[in-house]
Design a protein around this motif. Structure first.
Motif, short mmCIF file in Angstrom:
data_model
loop_
_atom_site.label_atom_id
_atom_site.label_comp_id
_atom_site.label_asym_id
_atom_site.label_seq_id
_atom_site.Cartn_x
_atom_site.Cartn_y
_atom_site.Cartn_z
N ILE A 10 1.21 -0.96 -0.17
CA ILE A 10 -0.06 0.12 0.29
C ILE A 10 0.68 1.23 -0.24
CG2 ILE A 10 -1.60 1.04 1.31
CD1 ILE A 10 -2.41 -1.72 2.21
N GLY A 11 2.08 1.42 0.66
CA GLY A 11 2.84 2.17 0.69
C GLY A 11 3.15 2.84 -0.14
N LYS A 12 3.45 1.54 -1.47
CA LYS A 12 3.86 1.83 -3.43
C LYS A 12 2.74 2.58 -3.56
CE LYS A 12 7.26 -1.86 -3.01
NZ LYS A 12 7.43 -2.66 -3.23
N HIS A 13 1.71 3.25 -2.75
CA HIS A 13 0.18 3.78 -3.88
C HIS A 13 0.44 3.02 -5.14
CE1 HIS A 13 -0.23 6.64 -0.67
NE2 HIS A 13 1.32 6.53 -0.80
N PRO A 14 -0.26 1.40 -6.14
CA PRO A 14 -0.26 1.16 -6.29
C PRO A 14 -1.82 0.98 -7.23
CG PRO A 14 -0.39 -0.89 -5.16
CD PRO A 14 0.23 0.72 -4.56
N HIS A 15 -1.64 1.13 -8.53
CA HIS A 15 -3.56 1.48 -8.54
C HIS A 15 -4.03 0.58 -8.83
CE1 HIS A 15 -5.99 2.56 -12.04
NE2 HIS A 15 -5.74 3.66 -12.27
N LEU A 16 -5.37 0.71 -8.15
CA LEU A 16 -6.25 -0.35 -7.73
C LEU A 16 -6.12 -0.50 -8.64
CD1 LEU A 16 -7.92 -1.59 -5.52
CD2 LEU A 16 -9.64 0.28 -6.52
N LEU A 17 -7.29 -0.60 -10.00
CA LEU A 17 -7.39 -1.68 -10.97
C LEU A 17 -6.18 -2.53 -11.38
CD1 LEU A 17 -10.55 0.43 -12.48
CD2 LEU A 17 -10.69 -1.49 -10.62
N HIS A 18 -5.12 -1.74 -11.59
CA HIS A 18 -4.21 -2.55 -11.89
C HIS A 18 -3.78 -4.06 -10.88
CE1 HIS A 18 -2.39 0.82 -14.64
NE2 HIS A 18 -3.56 0.71 -15.22
N GLU A 19 -4.07 -3.59 -9.55
CA GLU A 19 -3.51 -4.63 -9.45
C GLU A 19 -4.81 -5.54 -8.90
OE1 GLU A 19 -1.21 -5.50 -5.90
OE2 GLU A 19 -0.16 -3.95 -8.19
N LEU A 20 -5.77 -5.09 -9.47
CA LEU A 20 -6.54 -6.54 -8.93
C LEU A 20 -6.33 -6.79 -10.93
CD1 LEU A 20 -9.82 -4.13 -7.89
CD2 LEU A 20 -8.63 -6.29 -6.37
N GLU A 21 -6.25 -6.13 -11.07
CA GLU A 21 -5.92 -7.04 -13.27
C GLU A 21 -5.06 -8.44 -12.67
OE1 GLU A 21 -6.07 -3.48 -15.62
OE2 GLU A 21 -8.01 -4.49 -16.16
N SER A 22 -4.01 -8.05 -12.28
CA SER A 22 -3.18 -9.14 -11.77
C SER A 22 -3.62 -10.78 -11.22
CB SER A 22 -1.86 -7.68 -11.04
OG SER A 22 -1.68 -8.39 -9.65
N GLY A 23 -4.44 -10.67 -10.97
CA GLY A 23 -4.96 -11.03 -9.46
C GLY A 23 -4.77 -12.62 -10.44
N ASP A 24 -5.54 -13.60 -10.75
CA ASP A 24 -6.04 -14.77 -11.57
C ASP A 24 -6.66 -15.07 -10.76
OD1 ASP A 24 -3.86 -14.32 -13.53
OD2 ASP A 24 -2.76 -15.99 -12.53
N ALA A 25 -7.38 -14.52 -9.38
CA ALA A 25 -8.07 -15.92 -8.94
C ALA A 25 -9.93 -15.03 -9.22
CB ALA A 25 -8.62 -15.52 -7.43
N LEU A 26 -10.73 -15.93 -8.49
CA LEU A 26 -12.54 -15.77 -9.72
C LEU A 26 -12.68 -14.42 -9.02
CD1 LEU A 26 -14.47 -15.59 -10.71
CD2 LEU A 26 -15.45 -17.96 -9.72
N SER A 27 -11.92 -14.17 -7.35
CA SER A 27 -12.22 -13.40 -6.49
C SER A 27 -11.46 -12.09 -6.61
CB SER A 27 -11.71 -13.23 -4.51
OG SER A 27 -10.18 -14.33 -5.08
N PHE A 28 -10.42 -11.91 -7.54
CA PHE A 28 -10.26 -10.70 -7.94
C PHE A 28 -10.79 -9.84 -8.78
CE2 PHE A 28 -6.69 -11.91 -5.88
CZ PHE A 28 -5.52 -11.41 -5.19
N GLN A 29 -11.63 -10.89 -9.15
CA GLN A 29 -12.20 -10.34 -11.12
C GLN A 29 -14.07 -9.88 -9.99
OE1 GLN A 29 -12.72 -13.47 -13.66
NE2 GLN A 29 -10.90 -13.73 -13.74
N LYS A 30 -13.84 -10.64 -9.53
CA LYS A 30 -15.55 -10.42 -8.18
C LYS A 30 -14.98 -8.97 -8.39
CE LYS A 30 -17.63 -14.71 -7.40
NZ LYS A 30 -17.66 -15.84 -6.55
N ALA A 31 -13.67 -9.41 -7.08
CA ALA A 31 -13.45 -7.33 -6.57
C ALA A 31 -13.57 -6.65 -7.76
CB ALA A 31 -12.49 -7.63 -5.81
N GLU A 32 -12.71 -6.79 -8.88
CA GLU A 32 -12.79 -5.64 -10.18
C GLU A 32 -14.17 -5.25 -10.31
OE1 GLU A 32 -10.59 -4.55 -13.92
OE2 GLU A 32 -11.02 -6.38 -13.71
N GLU A 33 -15.22 -6.04 -10.26
CA GLU A 33 -16.63 -5.67 -10.49
C GLU A 33 -17.05 -5.75 -9.29
OE1 GLU A 33 -20.70 -8.03 -11.45
OE2 GLU A 33 -19.44 -9.13 -11.65
#
Length: 316
Positions: free
Chosen positions: A255-278
């Protein structure tokens, strides 16, 4: 009321199995009481209580928690008072910060030292709502016979942890009764009310900590914490709750690196990340009252990217 009746003679210090236990958390706590803390369950015990000056000094670290939690404490007490339950608020070291009790509770509270400044750590008191919850950070119900010490055998205890804006346990709310199993039929409802109260306290602490930034959800709440994130005007992550960190694996360093939220979620392969992005896009649309341009700007992405994502997700 006698709080130390004779217990089943089969209960021993070697390999205890909690009577009536319904959760693995109780069993693990009993194992710690025997193996780590070396506590004799038959030994009577009273909590140490800090002096007035000590209490003012220590409780000063939890001023914000008390300010935010007390309205919820009073509301909870009003809901459960008819069940004979009292409400206790504790800090992360299992020290009681505040309480809401009926006047009829006062004599037994005095005997058990259920009062401000009392220390109820699991290593001293054994399995108990406050001490075990701040240690394990998960909701807990203790019915008759599920506290480690015999002297608390008739107590019922419902407790949930409270997390601060950085996802660290800030304390616990405990609803306790002297009536043993009389409240057990209502246990699911009481625990649910407690968890909702804990999440509301957490959300208020989080929103106050990240005031002025957008707070979005990564999905529905499940448990004692809501999966919330805060982002700046560029769509970069500035904060995340306990549940959000648990879902994503983010740390203070991440979090301290202030990553872009949607880029972080897109990098996750799990279904939970897709649901989180939605969930993030849905909540951003709600905050922007359906305005796609404002939504894209708040998420730090182009309008074309937003439309593409909405199309994939079936959002209009």
């Amino acid at each position: 009321m006698n709080l130390s009746p004779e217990r089943d003679s089969e209960r021993r210090l070697s390999g205890p199995v909690p009577f009536g236990a319904t959760t693995s958390e109780v069993a693990r706590s009993w194992e710690r009481c025997e193996g780590d803390w070396k506590l004799d369950p038959s030994q009577r015990w009273k909590a140490d209580v800090l002096s007035g000056a000590e209490f003012r000094h220590v409780s000063g670290r939890s001023v914000k928690l008390v300010q935010v939690a007390m309205p919820e404490m009073r509301r909870l007490f009003g809901l459960v008072q008819g069940l004979g339950l009292m409400a206790l608020l504790a800090d992360p070291d299992a020290m009681i910060l505040a309480r809401c009790i009926d006047e009829t509770h006062e004599p037994l509270c005095r005997r058990l030292r259920l009062r401000e400044g009392a220390l109820w750590s699991e290593s001293e008191a054994g399995t108990n709502g406050i001490g075990t919850v701040v240690r394990d950070c998960c909701p807990l119900f203790l019915g008759e016979g599920e506290h480690w010490r015999f002297c608390f055998s008739l107590l019922a205890s419902y407790a949930v942890p409270i997390f601060d804006a950085q996802g660290i346990v800030a304390g616990a709310i405990n609803l306790a009764a002297f009536s043993g199993n009389e409240t057990r039929p209502a246990a699911p409802l009481v625990l649910d009310a407690l968890m909702q109260a804990g999440r509301r306290i957490e959300e208020q602490l989080f929103r106050e900590r990240y005031a002025g930034e957008r707070v979005l959800t990564l999905g529905p709440a499940d448990g004692c914490s809501s999966p919330l994130v805060s982002i700046n005007d560029d769509g970069e992550i500035t904060g995340a709750t306990h549940a959000a960190r648990k879902l994503t694996g983010w740390t203070d360093v991440t979090i301290g690196k202030h990553p872009h939220l949607l880029h972080e979620l897109e990098s996750g392969d799990a279904l939970s990340f897709q649901k989180a992005e939605e969930s993030v896009i849905r909540s951003a649309l709600v905050l922007s009252k359906g305005n796609a341009v404002a939504t894209a700007r708040s998420l730090g992405i182009s309008r074309a990217t937003l439309y593409r994502k909405m199309k994939v997700m079936g959002l209009r």
